[in-house]
Design an enzyme around this catalytic site. Structure first.
Site, PDB file in Angstrom:
ATOM      1  N   LEU A  29       1.033  -0.984   0.052  1.00  0.00           N
ATOM      2  CA  LEU A  29      -0.219  -0.270   0.252  1.00  0.00           C
ATOM      3  C   LEU A  29       1.384   1.286  -0.131  1.00  0.00           C
ATOM      4  O   LEU A  29       2.566   1.748   0.406  1.00  0.00           O
ATOM      5  CB  LEU A  29      -0.747  -0.227   1.049  1.00  0.00           C
ATOM      6  N   ASP A  30       0.563   2.329  -1.083  1.00  0.00           N
ATOM      7  CA  ASP A  30       1.368   3.201  -0.594  1.00  0.00           C
ATOM      8  C   ASP A  30       1.174   4.216   0.703  1.00  0.00           C
ATOM      9  O   ASP A  30       0.349   3.661   1.575  1.00  0.00           O
ATOM     10  CB  ASP A  30       0.594   4.622  -1.083  1.00  0.00           C
ATOM     11  N   ARG A  31       2.802   5.125   1.499  1.00  0.00           N
ATOM     12  CA  ARG A  31       2.757   5.451   2.482  1.00  0.00           C
ATOM     13  C   ARG A  31       1.123   6.168   3.297  1.00  0.00           C
ATOM     14  O   ARG A  31       0.616   6.026   4.032  1.00  0.00           O
ATOM     15  CB  ARG A  31       3.922   6.233   2.238  1.00  0.00           C
ATOM     16  N   THR A  80      -1.657   5.553   2.091  1.00  0.00           N
ATOM     17  CA  THR A  80      -3.146   4.617   2.016  1.00  0.00           C
ATOM     18  C   THR A  80      -2.920   3.794   3.878  1.00  0.00           C
ATOM     19  O   THR A  80      -2.006   3.310   3.947  1.00  0.00           O
ATOM     20  CB  THR A  80      -2.957   4.268   1.189  1.00  0.00           C
TER      21      THR A  80
END
Length: 303
Positions: free
Chosen positions: A145-147, A149
């Site tokens: 996951l993106d930072r 998100t």
């Protein structure tokens, strides 16, 4: 009885939850190893490399300590511990473990916490936090996951079964469900499918769309319309392109609330955690490749 876990061996052990980094030495001419390292990593001082080498913390593939005068050899692999020149700012949000067995650890990740060490983040990352908390050195994320998100993410804790679980994501047999808060989209009938061709953007950290055969697909539905004019959307990505959901909603004219990348990349907010991206990995489900049991894990967070 739990199956014993065997750690993937490297010449340097995991230290305080942080695994050693490694690098295959590229083509080039340098008088010695120190000269290469100083040029390769300009943010790390020569004195720092000398200190690490003196402590035996820079080694070759066989674990032999390297010195500043060690000969540079193309194709050689070296190992070292990554260190930060400045202290990390603590990220004031905690992860929650949703499930754990002999093979998997399922975690509810907070906003702003990076998945793995990168850039200015080392100990303040989900992977390192979990290794310290659980004492499982072999812990590895099997998707990301993106930072920015939050939500459900899965880690493998068992090398023997890791490939079986990783293959689920490679074969796209995992169902991912997201929620996003964004402006209300008028003039369309929900649910609908949005497709586009995504390619690398002009800046290294963003994506963009271009004409051509679509390579990304998202199903979009409405959960609720809110009084402030925003809408809570349910999103099912059928492909897994970087920033896919963020770019798709921005392209529709409804960028996700507090998105600092789309539609325009804004200056880095550094340690400002006051405005989280309103994107949540709500749930993930799949048929367990070891038992065929249908598993579903849901975030306890809300937007």
């Amino acid at each position: 009885m739990p199956r014993p876990r065997v750690r993937e061996e490297t010449p340097l052990p995991i230290r305080d939850g942080v695994a050693p980094s490694y690098l295959w030495l590229p083509e080039g001419q340098w008088p010695n190893m120190l000269a290469f390292l100083v040029e390769r990593y300009p943010a790390v001082s020569e004195a720092s490399w000398r200190e690490r080498m003196a402590k035996g913390e820079v080694v070759d593939n066989d674990g032999k300590p390297l010195t500043p005068e060690s000969r540079y050899r193309r194709g050689m692999r070296i190992f070292y511990y990554r260190e930060l020149e400045q202290a990390e700012t603590p990220i004031p949000f905690e992860e929650e473990i949703l499930f754990q067995d002999d093979h998997l650890v399922v975690v509810d990740k907070p906003h702003f916490l990076p998945m793995i060490p990168s850039g200015r983040f080392l100990h303040e990352t989900l992977l390192v936090r979990l290794r310290k908390k659980l004492g499982i050195e072999d812990l590895t994320p099997i998707h990301r996951l993106d930072r920015e998100t939050a939500g459900v993410v899965i880690f493998s804790s068992n090398i023997a079964s890791r490939g079986r679980y990783q293959s689920m994501f490679q074969k796209r047999v995992v169902q991912k469900e997201y929620e996003a808060l964004a402006p209300r989209l008028e003039g369309v009938e929900f649910p609908f499918t949005y497709r586009s061709r995504m390619v690398d953007g002009d800046k290294f950290f963003v994506m963009k769309e271009e004409p051509g055969e679509p390579n990304s697909e998202t199903v979009i539905d409405v959960i609720e319309h809110r009084p402030d004019g925003n809408t809570l959307y349910r999103l099912w990505p059928h492909t897994g392109r970087q920033h896919q959901l963020r770019l798709h909603l921005a392209s529709l004219g409804i960028p996700i609330i507090n998105d600092a990348f789309y539609p325009v990349a804004l200056p880095c907010k550094q340690d400002d955690v006051s405005s989280p991206l309103k994107l949540l990995a709500r749930a993930i489900s799949f048929a367990d490749p070891l038992t065929d049991e249908i598993r579903r894990f849901e975030s306890r967070r809300t937007l």
